[in-house]
Write an enzyme that holds these catalytic residues in place. Structure first.
Site, short mmCIF file in Angstrom:
data_model
loop_
_atom_site.label_atom_id
_atom_site.label_comp_id
_atom_site.label_asym_id
_atom_site.label_seq_id
_atom_site.Cartn_x
_atom_site.Cartn_y
_atom_site.Cartn_z
N ASN A 1 0.80 -1.22 0.00
CA ASN A 1 0.00 0.00 0.00
C ASN A 1 0.84 1.27 0.00
OD1 ASN A 1 1.03 -0.02 2.57
ND2 ASN A 1 -0.93 0.10 3.63
N LYS A 2 2.16 1.15 -0.09
CA LYS A 2 3.01 2.34 -0.02
C LYS A 2 3.07 3.06 -1.37
CE LYS A 2 4.02 1.97 4.31
NZ LYS A 2 3.11 0.88 4.66
N ILE A 3 3.74 4.21 -1.37
CA ILE A 3 3.70 5.07 -2.57
C ILE A 3 4.39 4.40 -3.76
CG2 ILE A 3 5.79 6.38 -1.99
CD1 ILE A 3 4.06 8.89 -2.98
#
Length: 374
Positions: free
Chosen positions: A192-194
């Site tokens: 879910n990170k950038i």
């Protein structure tokens, strides 16, 4: 009977790959060479490229951001019975590695100016606990903590500083990347990170010798010997060559992701700020956030649960702000220094869907649902 089309689910911040296919270039190279081992050229390349991107001298590619925090604590000499200051407003992955090292977390309150560790409360904590081994700083939701003040306090007390920049890759504090102010910085590439490798993390530092030691520990502490020999406790924490290939491709489009996250935040802020009781994440002249998640505070009649339930009925994901660590069943036995800032942010905060794949129509849909509550 007329069929009903289920609306496509909108995620808070979901796994995504780029349209450019950079990832496949590196993955194909790995498969073409049959190099599906834990280490390889992609691991070396990802470490080098990430370090250059953020301005660090060295990096160690690891299996997760949590592993990176664990190795940073170990590299900083944190051991049994040592006190580590940690923000209370964070995900549990920040605090868990303190327990792995048999150390003692003391949780520090936030301030409204940054939503991060309060320098004022940090000073109070040092007065209460002068013998501290390390301070863990988090850059929550891509907002930078006030690093000048925090670093000055920590240097005065001669303690190691570890930056949990899991949520803030691409964020700048006074023109410099978060994760590069302390003795060690960590990044996460969770789904879910950038940018994502599906799972993985990176530890960065200017101390190349300590990073080399982390690579050694995280590769089962295998000694340089003809046979398998281990003189220290080891960990199976290294990133795989295939995963690192994904990371190298994702890193090429980090700036595009940051730009889209900023667009999403500004859209929400423009459309929703006029509603009664709505206030968005703080802005500071020295902070250039990546806005990993767009979050707002609700202090009127409409509550965060109202927003989350209304969006949920339309298959749209949203969440509350992190529940503070000192309120968690596992961690409530540890000390907390501060007042109720983190608690209020948790009670009144909501994280809006911020996935970079969201279209203009998706954003308008979210905004209209929220406006309907007023």
């Amino acid at each position: 009977m007329e069929s009903t089309k289920v609306k496509e689910r909108i995620f808070l911040s979901s796994p995504h790959m780029s349209d450019e296919g950079y990832e496949m270039q590196y993955i194909k190279e790995a498969f073409d060479t049959n190099w599906i081992a834990p280490l390889g050229e992609n691991v070396n390349g990802f470490e080098k490229e990430l370090a250059e991107k953020v301005g660090a001298k060295a990096a160690a590619a690891l299996s997760s951001g949590t592993a990176a925090i664990h190795m940073a604590l170990k590299a900083a000499g944190v051991g049994e019975g040592d006190i580590v200051f940690c923000p209370t407003l964070t995900f549990s992955a920040t605090a868990n590695p303190i327990i792995y090292q048999n150390a003692i977390p003391v949780f520090i309150d936030s301030d409204y100016e940054t939503w991060n560790m309060s320098p004022k409360v940090l000073e109070e904590a040092f007065e209460k606990y002068p013998e501290v081994k390390a301070v863990l700083v988090v850059h929550l939701y891509g907002l930078s903590a006030d690093m000048d003040k925090i670093i000055e306090i920590c240097r005065r007390h001669n303690v190691a500083v570890i930056e949990d920049a899991a949520e803030s890759l691409g964020t700048y504090y006074k023109g410099k990347h978060t994760g590069t102010f302390g003795d060690y910085g960590i990044f996460s590439f969770n789904g879910n990170k950038i940018i994502t490798t599906s799972g993985g993390g990176m530890l960065v530092a200017d101390n190349e010798e300590r990073i080399a030691k982390v690579r050694f520990w995280s590769t089962q502490s295998r000694d340089q010997a003809r046979h398998y020999q281990h003189s220290e406790l080891g960990f199976n924490y290294r990133m795989s060559n295939v995963v690192a290939g994904i990371g190298r491709g994702q890193l090429k489009i980090l700036d595009q992701r940051v730009a889209k996250k900023n667009y999403i935040f500004e859209f929400y802020k423009r459309e929703l700020s006029g509603l009664d009781g709505v206030k968005f994440m703080p802005s500071n002249e020295w902070n250039e956030p990546n806005y990993w998640l767009s979050s707002m505070i609700l202090t009127g009649e409409v509550r965060p649960i109202d927003v989350m339930e209304a969006l949920g009925k339309e298959n749209i994901e949203s969440r509350s702000v992190w529940k503070p660590m000192h309120m968690q069943p596992f961690f409530e036995k540890y000390d907390f220094v501060g007042t109720d800032v983190a608690e209020k942010l948790f009670e009144n905060g909501v994280c809006l869907p911020s996935d970079t794949k969201m279209t203009g129509e998706d954003l308008k849909r979210v905004v209209e649902i929220i406006k309907g509550l007023w």
